[in-house]
Design an enzyme around this catalytic site. Structure first.
Site, PDB file in Angstrom:
ATOM      1  N   TYR A 132      53.870  21.453  -4.074  1.00 44.03           N
ATOM      2  CA  TYR A 132      53.484  21.844  -3.164  1.00 44.03           C
ATOM      3  C   TYR A 132      53.665  23.220  -3.197  1.00 44.03           C
ATOM      4  CZ  TYR A 132      51.177  17.567  -0.818  1.00 44.03           C
ATOM      5  OH  TYR A 132      50.654  16.844  -1.057  1.00 44.03           O
ATOM      6  N   LYS A 137      59.305  11.012 -12.134  1.00 46.96           N
ATOM      7  CA  LYS A 137      58.845  10.926 -13.408  1.00 46.96           C
ATOM      8  C   LYS A 137      59.853  10.678 -14.432  1.00 46.96           C
ATOM      9  CE  LYS A 137      55.012   9.619 -16.195  1.00 46.96           C
ATOM     10  NZ  LYS A 137      54.493   8.348 -15.684  1.00 46.96           N
ATOM     11  N   ASP A 181      54.657   6.277 -12.007  1.00 49.35           N
ATOM     12  CA  ASP A 181      53.537   5.483 -12.194  1.00 49.35           C
ATOM     13  C   ASP A 181      53.312   3.398 -11.593  1.00 49.35           C
ATOM     14  OD1 ASP A 181      54.965   4.909 -14.258  1.00 49.35           O
ATOM     15  OD2 ASP A 181      53.854   6.109 -15.705  1.00 49.35           O
ATOM     16  N   ASP A 186      53.310  12.017  -0.659  1.00 48.60           N
ATOM     17  CA  ASP A 186      52.267  11.834  -0.227  1.00 48.60           C
ATOM     18  C   ASP A 186      50.833  10.867  -1.033  1.00 48.60           C
ATOM     19  OD1 ASP A 186      49.446  13.391   0.809  1.00 48.60           O
ATOM     20  OD2 ASP A 186      48.970  14.256  -1.129  1.00 48.60           O
ATOM     21  N   ASP A 232      49.182   6.823   1.334  1.00 52.48           N
ATOM     22  CA  ASP A 232      48.399   6.363   1.211  1.00 52.48           C
ATOM     23  C   ASP A 232      48.276   5.225   0.609  1.00 52.48           C
ATOM     24  OD1 ASP A 232      47.818   8.895   2.550  1.00 52.48           O
ATOM     25  OD2 ASP A 232      45.667   9.378   1.209  1.00 52.48           O
TER      26      ASP A 232
HETATM   27  C1  IPM Z   1      49.659  14.365   4.735  1.00 51.29           C
HETATM   28  C2  IPM Z   1      48.375  15.223   4.318  1.00 51.29           C
HETATM   29  C3  IPM Z   1      49.233  16.522   3.866  1.00 51.29           C
HETATM   30  C4  IPM Z   1      49.707  16.260   3.014  1.00 51.29           C
HETATM   31  C5  IPM Z   1      47.464  17.032   3.710  1.00 51.29           C
HETATM   32  C6  IPM Z   1      46.533  17.226   4.956  1.00 51.29           C
HETATM   33  C7  IPM Z   1      48.269  19.071   2.981  1.00 51.29           C
HETATM   34  O1  IPM Z   1      47.598  14.662   3.384  1.00 51.29           O
HETATM   35  O2  IPM Z   1      50.242  15.028   5.454  1.00 51.29           O
HETATM   36  O3  IPM Z   1      50.308  13.534   3.832  1.00 51.29           O
HETATM   37  O4  IPM Z   1      49.244  16.535   1.518  1.00 51.29           O
HETATM   38  O5  IPM Z   1      50.738  16.305   2.601  1.00 51.29           O
HETATM   39 MG    MG Z   2      48.082  12.835   2.435  1.00 53.11          MG
END
Ligand code: IPM
Ligand code: MG
Length: 354
Positions: free
Chosen positions: A141, A189, A221, A245, A249
């Protein structure tokens, strides 16, 4: 106690859910005799619209002076133009970097009554209790990057880590593991990336300071696969910014919804940013149907980590568990036989339980 809490709803459902987080913090203040002063600020798309800057200096400044920050979400189709000079997400990344919040804690807990909300077979969820420690101010990032331009059809982002950046996040992970089941899974990785080979070497070095904690390494992975196959085996997962990140999710599906996962972004001091892991969900913004529980659980983390109010934090978590057990559900976690509940009603139910 007295505390100043900066609230930054941001965009989309960030506005809906932060309102409920504030409501719950106000209820805590009233019940336990604290004085919380709330200061509202802009970030992301709304800040671009109002001030031409996704992270206005006034917002960063207020956050630096605050005891803690409660944040909603940023982004939306209105600001999605790929050629735009400023993007809402830059506000959030700038805030994390500006406050040096390098450690992002994302706990994944399962409410037994939400087992049916997960796409996984319920028995897979038995015993799931893990925390992802996501490195937040380095890696892919924040490394050198180049955007494509009309005359140069190439672009890059770079994953850069220094040994010290890995050391401090590894220490956070091992410290946390000591308070839990004493196991750290470091996700990288290393079979492909040089930054991951450094990551692995440094994590091994830090592990020597924690002989009571078991360390395992896993390629990202493979970790994505094992999170679905045997999620209960994980305790603390420590990983690079973008890997964290993506994996969180994925991990939210264990809990049933993105709307259930809270997070705390911490640095060396007490101050921190607390936010749900979900995004701004523009499709349901302002409709009053977003799930505020991730934000309310983030508020509980705020009470615990920034204000040191452990009893109050536990009370909020208990209230959330009680409301879920009583069958109240926002749309994202609704299953047959439960009670469909709106955003505000959910917040009020938590306050009542408190
Ligand atoms: C998170 C979000 C953020 C990230 C985005 C909105 C920049 O996805 O906090 O997980 O990628 O960190
Ligand atoms: Mg996120």
């Amino acid at each position: 106690m007295q505390a100043t809490i900066v609230t930054i709803p941001g965009d989309g459902i960030g506005v809906d859910v932060v309102a409920e987080g504030v409501k719950v913090l106000q209820a805590v203040a009233q019940k336990y005799g604290h004085t919380f002063t709330f200061e509202n600020h802009l970030i992301g798309g709304c800040a671009i619209d109002a001030m031409g800057d996704p992270l206005p200096a006034s917002t960063l400044d207020a956050c630096q002076r605050a005891d803690a920050v409660l944040l909603g979400a940023v982004g939306g189709p209105k600001w999605d133009d790929p050629t735009a000079k400023v993007r809402p997400e830059q506000g959030l990344l700038g805030l994390r970097k500006g406050l040096a919040l390098y450690a992002n804690l994302r706990p994944v807990q399962i409410f037994p009554q939400l087992r049916d909300a997960s796409p996984l077979r319920p028995e897979r969820l038995d015993g799931v209790d893990l925390v992802v420690v996501r490195e937040l101010t380095g890696g892919l990032y924040f490394g050198p990057r180049k955007e494509a331009t009309p005359d140069d059809d190439s672009a890059y982002d770079t994953m850069v880590y220094s040994g010290d950046e890995v050391r401090r996040i590894a220490r956070k992970a091992f410290e946390l593991a000591r308070l839990r089941r004493k196991k750290v899974t470091s996700v990288d990785k290393a079979n492909v990336l040089a930054a991951s080979r450094l990551w692995r070497r440094v994590v091994v070095e830090i592990a020597a300071e924690y002989p009571d904690v078991t360390l395992e390494h896993m390629l990202v992975d493979s970790a994505a696969m094992h999170l679905m196959r045997r999620p209960a085996d994980f305790d603390v997962i420590v990983t690079e910014n973008m890997f964290g990140d993506i994996l969180t999710d994925e991990a939210s599906m264990l809990a049933g919804s993105m709307g259930m996962l809270a997070s705390a972004s911490l640095g060396e001091g007490k101050n921190g940013v607390y936010e749900p892991i979900h995004g701004s969900a523009p499709d349901i913004a302002g409709k009053g149907i977003a799930n505020p529980l991730a934000t309310i659980l983030s508020a509980a983390m705020l009470l615990r980590y920034s204000l040191g109010l452990n009893e109050e934090a536990a009370a909020v978590e208990k209230a959330v568990a009680d409301v879920v057990a009583a069958g109240y559900r926002t749309r994202d976690i609704y299953t047959d036989g439960t009670k469909l509940t709106h955003t505000k009603e959910m917040g009020s139910l938590i306050c009542q339980r408190l």
